[in-house]
Design an enzyme around this catalytic site. Structure first.
Site, short mmCIF file in Angstrom:
data_model
loop_
_atom_site.label_atom_id
_atom_site.label_comp_id
_atom_site.label_asym_id
_atom_site.label_seq_id
_atom_site.Cartn_x
_atom_site.Cartn_y
_atom_site.Cartn_z
N SER A 9 0.86 -1.19 0.00
CA SER A 9 0.00 0.00 0.00
C SER A 9 0.89 1.23 0.00
O SER A 9 1.63 1.48 0.95
CB SER A 9 -0.88 0.01 1.25
OG SER A 9 -1.44 1.30 1.40
N HIS A 34 -1.35 -1.33 -4.26
CA HIS A 34 -2.58 -0.93 -3.57
C HIS A 34 -2.55 0.59 -3.35
O HIS A 34 -1.61 1.12 -2.78
CB HIS A 34 -2.67 -1.67 -2.24
CG HIS A 34 -3.93 -1.42 -1.49
ND1 HIS A 34 -5.10 -2.13 -1.69
CD2 HIS A 34 -4.23 -0.51 -0.51
CE1 HIS A 34 -6.04 -1.70 -0.88
NE2 HIS A 34 -5.55 -0.70 -0.16
N ASP A 36 -4.65 3.90 -1.89
CA ASP A 36 -5.73 4.31 -0.99
C ASP A 36 -6.22 5.71 -1.33
O ASP A 36 -5.50 6.69 -1.14
CB ASP A 36 -5.22 4.28 0.45
CG ASP A 36 -4.98 2.86 0.93
OD1 ASP A 36 -5.94 2.06 0.86
OD2 ASP A 36 -3.86 2.55 1.35
N MET A 38 -8.76 8.56 -0.34
CA MET A 38 -9.57 9.00 0.82
C MET A 38 -10.08 10.41 0.57
O MET A 38 -9.33 11.26 0.07
CB MET A 38 -8.72 8.98 2.08
CG MET A 38 -8.09 7.63 2.37
SD MET A 38 -7.23 7.65 3.96
CE MET A 38 -6.43 6.04 3.93
N HIS A 67 -8.38 1.37 -3.89
CA HIS A 67 -9.30 1.27 -2.75
C HIS A 67 -9.96 2.62 -2.54
O HIS A 67 -9.33 3.55 -2.04
CB HIS A 67 -8.46 0.82 -1.54
CG HIS A 67 -9.22 0.70 -0.27
ND1 HIS A 67 -8.59 0.41 0.93
CD2 HIS A 67 -10.54 0.80 0.02
CE1 HIS A 67 -9.48 0.35 1.89
NE2 HIS A 67 -10.67 0.60 1.37
N MET A 69 -12.07 4.98 -0.68
CA MET A 69 -12.70 5.32 0.60
C MET A 69 -13.34 6.68 0.44
O MET A 69 -12.91 7.68 1.02
CB MET A 69 -11.65 5.31 1.72
CG MET A 69 -11.22 3.90 2.10
SD MET A 69 -9.65 3.86 2.98
CE MET A 69 -8.53 3.78 1.59
N MET A 138 -11.37 -5.43 5.78
CA MET A 138 -10.58 -4.45 6.54
C MET A 138 -10.27 -5.03 7.92
O MET A 138 -11.17 -5.46 8.63
CB MET A 138 -11.33 -3.13 6.71
CG MET A 138 -11.50 -2.27 5.47
SD MET A 138 -9.99 -1.91 4.55
CE MET A 138 -9.01 -1.02 5.76
N ASP A 178 -6.61 -6.03 4.60
CA ASP A 178 -5.95 -4.71 4.61
C ASP A 178 -5.98 -4.11 6.00
O ASP A 178 -7.04 -3.89 6.57
CB ASP A 178 -6.71 -3.81 3.60
CG ASP A 178 -6.08 -2.44 3.42
OD1 ASP A 178 -4.97 -2.20 3.93
OD2 ASP A 178 -6.72 -1.62 2.73
C1 DX5 Z 1 -6.17 2.09 5.64
C2 DX5 Z 1 -5.75 1.71 4.24
C3 DX5 Z 1 -4.67 0.71 4.20
C4 DX5 Z 1 -3.37 1.20 4.81
C5 DX5 Z 1 -2.71 0.01 5.42
O1 DX5 Z 1 -7.33 2.86 5.55
O2 DX5 Z 1 -6.85 1.16 3.54
O3 DX5 Z 1 -4.44 0.24 2.87
O4 DX5 Z 1 -2.49 1.78 3.89
O5 DX5 Z 1 -1.58 0.43 6.12
P1 DX5 Z 1 -0.85 -0.52 7.14
O6 DX5 Z 1 -0.43 -1.74 6.40
O7 DX5 Z 1 0.31 0.33 7.60
O8 DX5 Z 1 -1.83 -0.84 8.24
ZN ZN Z 2 -6.42 0.20 1.58
#
Ligand code: DX5
Ligand code: ZN
Length: 231
Positions: A9, A34, A36, A38, A67, A69, A138, A178
Protein backbone atom coordinates in the site's frame (compact mmCIF):
# COMPACT_ATOMS: atom_id res chain seq x y z
CA UNK A 1 -6.62 -18.76 -5.82
CA UNK A 2 -3.62 -21.03 -5.63
CA UNK A 3 -0.91 -18.64 -4.63
CA UNK A 4 -0.40 -15.77 -2.25
CA UNK A 5 -0.28 -12.25 -3.65
CA UNK A 6 1.39 -9.28 -1.99
CA UNK A 7 -0.02 -5.78 -2.49
CA UNK A 8 2.14 -2.99 -1.02
CA UNK A 9 0.00 0.00 0.00
CA UNK A 10 1.69 3.17 -1.22
CA UNK A 11 0.04 5.16 1.57
CA UNK A 12 3.16 4.31 3.57
CA UNK A 13 5.57 5.20 0.73
CA UNK A 14 7.59 8.41 0.52
CA UNK A 15 5.23 10.52 -1.64
CA UNK A 16 8.05 12.86 -2.60
CA UNK A 17 9.68 9.90 -4.36
CA UNK A 18 6.52 8.07 -5.36
CA UNK A 19 7.68 6.88 -8.79
CA UNK A 20 10.87 5.43 -7.30
CA UNK A 21 8.96 3.78 -4.46
CA UNK A 22 6.52 2.13 -6.89
CA UNK A 23 9.39 0.91 -9.08
CA UNK A 24 11.19 -0.37 -6.00
CA UNK A 25 8.29 -2.58 -4.89
CA UNK A 26 7.77 -3.76 -8.46
CA UNK A 27 11.45 -4.82 -8.61
CA UNK A 28 10.94 -6.41 -5.20
CA UNK A 29 8.32 -8.73 -6.79
CA UNK A 30 5.08 -7.18 -5.56
CA UNK A 31 1.98 -8.57 -7.31
CA UNK A 32 -0.29 -5.51 -7.13
CA UNK A 33 0.05 -1.85 -6.20
CA UNK A 34 -2.58 -0.93 -3.57
CA UNK A 35 -3.64 2.72 -3.75
CA UNK A 36 -5.73 4.31 -0.99
CA UNK A 37 -8.08 7.07 -2.14
CA UNK A 38 -9.57 9.00 0.82
CA UNK A 39 -11.99 11.91 0.59
CA UNK A 40 -11.97 13.46 4.07
CA UNK A 41 -15.70 12.60 4.42
CA UNK A 42 -16.17 8.83 4.45
CA UNK A 43 -12.86 8.61 6.29
CA UNK A 44 -11.13 11.31 8.34
CA UNK A 45 -8.17 11.68 6.00
CA UNK A 46 -7.49 12.99 2.51
CA UNK A 47 -5.02 11.44 0.08
CA UNK A 48 -5.00 11.47 -3.70
CA UNK A 49 -7.15 11.37 -6.81
CA UNK A 50 -7.16 10.30 -10.47
CA UNK A 51 -4.13 12.41 -11.51
CA UNK A 52 -1.90 10.50 -9.10
CA UNK A 53 -3.28 7.16 -10.33
CA UNK A 54 -2.46 8.29 -13.86
CA UNK A 55 1.10 9.10 -12.80
CA UNK A 56 1.54 5.73 -11.07
CA UNK A 57 0.08 3.98 -14.15
CA UNK A 58 2.99 5.36 -16.19
CA UNK A 59 5.71 3.92 -13.98
CA UNK A 60 4.57 0.32 -13.44
CA UNK A 61 3.15 -2.62 -15.34
CA UNK A 62 1.64 -4.12 -12.17
CA UNK A 63 -2.15 -4.09 -11.75
CA UNK A 64 -3.39 -1.06 -9.79
CA UNK A 65 -5.59 -2.10 -6.87
CA UNK A 66 -7.53 1.09 -6.13
CA UNK A 67 -9.30 1.27 -2.75
CA UNK A 68 -11.94 4.00 -2.88
CA UNK A 69 -12.70 5.32 0.60
CA UNK A 70 -15.01 7.99 -0.78
CA UNK A 71 -18.66 8.94 -0.63
CA UNK A 72 -20.74 8.60 -3.81
CA UNK A 73 -18.15 6.42 -5.61
CA UNK A 74 -20.55 6.10 -8.57
CA UNK A 75 -19.63 9.68 -9.54
CA UNK A 76 -15.96 8.75 -9.80
CA UNK A 77 -15.76 5.22 -11.23
CA UNK A 78 -15.23 6.32 -14.81
CA UNK A 79 -12.50 8.80 -13.86
CA UNK A 80 -10.55 6.15 -11.92
CA UNK A 81 -11.07 3.59 -14.68
CA UNK A 82 -9.70 6.03 -17.26
CA UNK A 83 -6.81 6.95 -14.99
CA UNK A 84 -5.62 3.34 -15.15
CA UNK A 85 -7.10 1.44 -12.21
CA UNK A 86 -7.42 -2.33 -12.79
CA UNK A 87 -9.35 -3.32 -9.67
CA UNK A 88 -11.80 -0.84 -8.16
CA UNK A 89 -12.86 -1.33 -4.55
CA UNK A 90 -16.03 0.24 -3.17
CA UNK A 91 -17.38 0.33 0.38
CA UNK A 92 -21.00 -0.84 0.79
CA UNK A 93 -21.30 1.50 3.79
CA UNK A 94 -21.52 4.39 1.29
CA UNK A 95 -23.27 2.60 -1.61
CA UNK A 96 -27.05 2.45 -1.32
CA UNK A 97 -26.99 1.06 -4.87
CA UNK A 98 -24.11 -1.37 -4.47
CA UNK A 99 -25.26 -3.64 -7.30
CA UNK A 100 -25.39 -0.71 -9.72
CA UNK A 101 -21.91 0.52 -8.80
CA UNK A 102 -20.48 -2.98 -9.31
CA UNK A 103 -22.10 -3.14 -12.76
CA UNK A 104 -20.68 0.30 -13.53
CA UNK A 105 -17.16 -0.93 -12.70
CA UNK A 106 -17.60 -4.04 -14.86
CA UNK A 107 -19.01 -2.04 -17.76
CA UNK A 108 -15.90 0.13 -17.57
CA UNK A 109 -13.94 -3.08 -18.20
CA UNK A 110 -12.46 -3.23 -14.69
CA UNK A 111 -12.51 -5.80 -11.91
CA UNK A 112 -14.98 -5.04 -9.12
CA UNK A 113 -14.19 -5.50 -5.44
CA UNK A 114 -16.21 -4.84 -2.28
CA UNK A 115 -14.48 -3.74 0.94
CA UNK A 116 -15.98 -4.54 4.33
CA UNK A 117 -15.27 -2.35 7.37
CA UNK A 118 -14.62 -4.25 10.61
CA UNK A 119 -18.26 -3.84 11.74
CA UNK A 120 -19.85 -4.61 8.35
CA UNK A 121 -21.31 -8.13 8.11
CA UNK A 122 -20.71 -10.54 5.24
CA UNK A 123 -24.44 -10.63 4.41
CA UNK A 124 -24.06 -7.53 2.27
CA UNK A 125 -22.26 -9.79 -0.24
CA UNK A 126 -25.06 -12.33 -0.61
CA UNK A 127 -26.51 -11.05 -3.88
CA UNK A 128 -23.38 -9.61 -5.51
CA UNK A 129 -20.62 -12.09 -4.70
CA UNK A 130 -20.74 -13.70 -8.15
CA UNK A 131 -20.02 -10.32 -9.79
CA UNK A 132 -16.83 -9.67 -7.86
CA UNK A 133 -13.16 -10.48 -8.47
CA UNK A 134 -12.18 -9.72 -4.91
CA UNK A 135 -13.51 -9.06 -1.43
CA UNK A 136 -11.31 -6.91 0.79
CA UNK A 137 -11.68 -7.49 4.52
CA UNK A 138 -10.58 -4.45 6.54
CA UNK A 139 -8.58 -5.45 9.59
CA UNK A 140 -8.42 -1.83 10.80
CA UNK A 141 -10.94 0.99 10.59
CA UNK A 142 -10.03 2.72 7.33
CA UNK A 143 -8.40 6.14 7.23
CA UNK A 144 -4.83 5.70 8.34
CA UNK A 145 -1.81 3.50 7.90
CA UNK A 146 0.15 2.07 10.77
CA UNK A 147 -2.79 0.89 12.93
CA UNK A 148 -2.98 -2.43 14.79
CA UNK A 149 -4.60 -5.51 13.28
CA UNK A 150 -8.11 -6.17 14.70
CA UNK A 151 -8.26 -9.93 15.54
CA UNK A 152 -12.02 -10.29 14.86
CA UNK A 153 -11.06 -10.08 11.17
CA UNK A 154 -9.79 -13.68 11.37
CA UNK A 155 -13.10 -15.53 11.93
CA UNK A 156 -14.67 -13.18 9.39
CA UNK A 157 -12.08 -14.21 6.76
CA UNK A 158 -12.79 -17.87 7.53
CA UNK A 159 -16.55 -17.39 7.19
CA UNK A 160 -16.01 -15.57 3.90
CA UNK A 161 -13.76 -18.38 2.61
CA UNK A 162 -16.51 -20.89 3.46
CA UNK A 163 -19.12 -18.75 1.69
CA UNK A 164 -16.97 -18.48 -1.45
CA UNK A 165 -16.28 -22.23 -1.50
CA UNK A 166 -19.95 -23.06 -0.88
CA UNK A 167 -20.92 -20.87 -3.83
CA UNK A 168 -18.33 -22.52 -6.10
CA UNK A 169 -16.53 -19.20 -6.62
CA UNK A 170 -13.07 -20.11 -5.32
CA UNK A 171 -11.45 -19.62 -8.73
CA UNK A 172 -13.20 -16.31 -9.31
CA UNK A 173 -13.28 -14.31 -6.07
CA UNK A 174 -10.12 -13.70 -4.10
CA UNK A 175 -9.93 -12.59 -0.47
CA UNK A 176 -7.66 -9.70 0.36
CA UNK A 177 -6.97 -8.29 3.83
CA UNK A 178 -5.95 -4.71 4.61
CA UNK A 179 -4.68 -3.11 7.79
CA UNK A 180 -1.90 -3.94 10.22
CA UNK A 181 -0.51 -6.81 8.10
CA UNK A 182 3.10 -7.57 9.00
CA UNK A 183 5.50 -10.50 8.93
CA UNK A 184 4.26 -11.71 12.31
CA UNK A 185 0.59 -12.10 11.32
CA UNK A 186 0.84 -12.94 7.59
CA UNK A 187 0.61 -16.69 8.22
CA UNK A 188 -2.50 -16.54 10.40
CA UNK A 189 -4.31 -14.30 7.92
CA UNK A 190 -3.65 -16.76 5.08
CA UNK A 191 -4.42 -19.73 7.34
CA UNK A 192 -7.79 -18.10 8.08
CA UNK A 193 -8.63 -18.10 4.36
CA UNK A 194 -7.14 -15.03 2.62
CA UNK A 195 -4.97 -15.17 -0.51
CA UNK A 196 -3.90 -11.53 -0.90
CA UNK A 197 -2.09 -9.40 1.68
CA UNK A 198 -2.17 -5.60 1.58
CA UNK A 199 0.66 -4.11 3.61
CA UNK A 200 1.73 -0.49 3.93
CA UNK A 201 4.01 0.15 6.89
CA UNK A 202 4.73 -3.59 7.07
CA UNK A 203 6.71 -3.17 3.83
CA UNK A 204 7.63 0.51 3.41
CA UNK A 205 8.91 0.89 6.97
CA UNK A 206 11.44 -1.88 6.35
CA UNK A 207 14.82 -1.35 4.71
CA UNK A 208 14.83 -4.16 2.20
CA UNK A 209 11.50 -4.32 0.38
CA UNK A 210 12.51 -7.41 -1.62
CA UNK A 211 13.42 -9.33 1.50
CA UNK A 212 10.21 -8.31 3.32
CA UNK A 213 7.97 -9.17 0.35
CA UNK A 214 9.73 -12.52 -0.14
CA UNK A 215 9.32 -13.35 3.54
CA UNK A 216 5.62 -12.34 3.54
CA UNK A 217 5.12 -14.57 0.51
CA UNK A 218 7.00 -17.51 2.02
CA UNK A 219 5.10 -17.36 5.31
CA UNK A 220 1.81 -16.95 3.45
CA UNK A 221 2.53 -19.74 0.98
CA UNK A 222 3.46 -22.17 3.76
CA UNK A 223 0.18 -21.36 5.50
CA UNK A 224 -1.72 -21.79 2.22
CA UNK A 225 -0.20 -25.24 1.71
CA UNK A 226 -1.03 -26.25 5.28
CA UNK A 227 -4.58 -24.99 4.73
CA UNK A 228 -5.06 -27.02 1.54
CA UNK A 229 -3.63 -30.23 3.01
CA UNK A 230 -5.87 -29.90 6.07
CA UNK A 231 -9.00 -29.98 3.95
C1 DX5 B 1 -6.17 2.09 5.64
C2 DX5 B 1 -5.75 1.71 4.24
C3 DX5 B 1 -4.67 0.71 4.20
C4 DX5 B 1 -3.37 1.20 4.81
C5 DX5 B 1 -2.71 0.01 5.42
O1 DX5 B 1 -7.33 2.86 5.55
O2 DX5 B 1 -6.85 1.16 3.54
O3 DX5 B 1 -4.44 0.24 2.87
O4 DX5 B 1 -2.49 1.78 3.89
O5 DX5 B 1 -1.58 0.43 6.12
P1 DX5 B 1 -0.85 -0.52 7.14
O6 DX5 B 1 -0.43 -1.74 6.40
O7 DX5 B 1 0.31 0.33 7.60
O8 DX5 B 1 -1.83 -0.84 8.24
ZN1 ZN C 1 -6.42 0.20 1.58
Amino acid sequence: MHHVRIAPSILAADFGRLAEEVSAVERASADLIHIDVMDGHFVPNLTLGPVVIEAVRKVTKLPLDVHLMIEEPDRWIDAYAQAGADILHVHPEVCPHLHRVIQQIRHAGKQAAVVLNPATPLQVLDHVLQDLSMVLVMSVNPGFGGQSFIPSALPKITALRQLIEARGLADVVSISVDGGIKLDNAAEVIAAGADTLVSGSGIFATRDYAQTIAELRTRGTDALHRRSTQR
